[in-house]
Design an enzyme around this catalytic site. Sequence first.
Site: not given
Lengths: 53, 729
Positions: B44, B47, B448, B628, B632
């Site tokens: 925003c 920020c 996973d 991750d 995998d």
Amino acid sequence: MNVLAYLIPISLILGGAGLAFFVFTLRANQYDDPEGNSQRILSGEYDDHPKPD
Amino acid sequence: MTAVMRPQASACPACSAAPAAEALAQAVEPTEAHIVLSLPTIHCAACMATVERALEGAPGVRTARVNLTMKRVSIDADPEQTAADMIPLVEAAGYEAHELDATALNATQTDRSGRELLMRLAVAGFAMMNVMLLSVAVWSGAEGQTRDMFHWISAIIAVPAVAFSAKPFFVNAWTALKAQRLNMDVPISLAIALALVTSLWETTLSGEHAYFDAAITLTFFLLTGRYLDHRTRSVARSAAEELAALEVPRAFRLTRDGEEEQVSVSDLVVGDLIRVRPGGRMPVDGEIAEGTSELDRSLLTGETLPVYAEPGLQVSAGEVNLTGPLTIRATAVGRDTSLHRMADLVAVAESGRSRYTSLADKAAKLYAPGVHILSALAFVGWLIYSGDLRVALNIAAAVLIITCPCALGLAVPAVTTAASGRLFKRGLLIKDATAIERMAQIDTVVFDKTGTLTAGTPELTNLGDFTRCDLEIALGLAEGSAHPLSISLTTAARAAGIKPATLTDIQEIPGHGTQAIWKGQEVRLGRASWTNGGQATQTAAWLRVGSGEAQAFLFTDRLRDGAEEAVKALQDDGMKVILLSGDTTHAVEELAERLNIQHWMAEALPQDKAGRIADMTADGAHVLMVGDGLNDTAALTAAHASISPASALDAARVASDIVLLGKSLEPIPEAVRTARKSTRRIRENFTIATWYNIIAVPLAIAGLCSPLIAALAMSSSSITVSLNALRLR
């Protein structure tokens, strides 16, 4: 119909001016952060002058 | 490399004194440092202002500018400043920040081609508006010399504009023809060129119909599609580059005289001694030469239980050192490491992946030859019927213009742009162009466990089994350690309002635990073997007071945010959810019950995971794999579509189509729904475009299609298609 001799060049020049202005904004990096610019306008911080790059 | 070589002021004082770095610094003599940080959480106006103010207020910073579109801040600072100095400033302002290797982000190149497209689009737009204005006069009944003059002016504007703007189409068509193939650009180029040629011919003969406006409008609409497509791709590419740039590969090598020097991982050779600090990741395969600690292997194998590490143990690249500093001797570096060997498995999975043809390609395959045949037939038919070449050519041009894939060119890019924009806002980064279409087809989701459904941080489960006194001792011991279990124990005990007991001689024994003296007795918190604890089926830390019996603190892996919601939502949407993990049966079964997953498989090796997915695919299922770890990667590649969280290893992120930028899993069901919706929109758009053609093509073939009808059909179909795509937002 003679008015066309003026109107057509005028319309072309105006359109060309618009195109030249767009080219200027493109070169000035004004499309790099569209989202940020749309948010920046809401902050009161740079109301007096734009943020220097 | 300059960013890497820059002398490090704070991170490692020894390195800035390193002769090589110093020599380089002097040779370049930088007058300012350019630092780029990634800010994944900014969203925003406030920020941006906070981050910029925090940075610009700091000494040494010249300017800081946040780019909200890219979620980055670029900082110009005095040459001695480094990213390590800037990150705490941003974090103090309340935002997550990561260093980006500025050289890995070669955004300039993609930027240039995007800018070039935008320029062509602008020229086409300018020419289109002017030519349209002139054409309106012709359509409203200008005649004779006035009409000729308008046609000539249109020609003067349109011919150079088309030559400049439509260059990408001509170039693509030419390359395709040279390779003796047909692509979408061939009919496009033919239509534009033929329209210009026949119109010029008509104009010289003072003819009634000229298609200058059609040629330039066509160019404009098609360029819009091209530009949208380019933008979606470049946003995805730059974000993917950003993720790669996040991992700045550095290692600490021990020199002959025992000092640490910071080097790039690619410079390491076999036999080097490398220091790995607690919390650090093994850069290469090796053998432990010195030190004891515990290793977290979850990214490689999915096991959650830490492994005890002592000199002589073999370690693999990617494992995380938990407690004590370790010195390892490299036995395999770079391409030879087990990390890279896993890539072979991925290559095998890749060759098995059925090549997916996108909807646009399927449409193009039917479309390109059809258009040519249709227009050639119209040309031949009229030539035979009327015997007039001019009429026949005019009609062939009209057919090409009407059928030109204006709407088709926009149908897919407009939808993918809208969909990936929507998904990006929810924290999903689409890496592959066809990922959305493939996501729409899935009916099975494979998760996973470690690091995907669970956050990879332990959570204490049996706090209530202990007396207050024991908890006080345990808290006192745990506070002295940075081990993940200790941190979790501290948080849990603090939350329960426990105050630490007064302990003396607190000492952390790396690889074993923490010990101290409490009221004259020795107290220990650590591994079972060190505290005379028993066997536990799950992750545990044992507490022994004096010579008493050791008691176990049991931990489970904390669920990742949104895991429960995501699994439930996917099941509610009628998808089969499966859990495949390399962890122990007990841990997997417990999690499966907690999340209400019926199908699960534990202790799966990487090839088992990929094999299971291949079997399911062979049975006709479309599998979405969410994972991750390194174990995998093969499965991610073998699946029809794949998602990995941003915390995943680089190799897993590369193998997946979509990266989850946030910490929560909640956006996954939403992503599937959006993907289905967008594929439906693409099909709708194709239908709309087809209907326009069905209505307009017979008119064109019959010779009834005036430039006005062509302009109306083209613009309205393009606009309807774009509006339909925007409904996704």
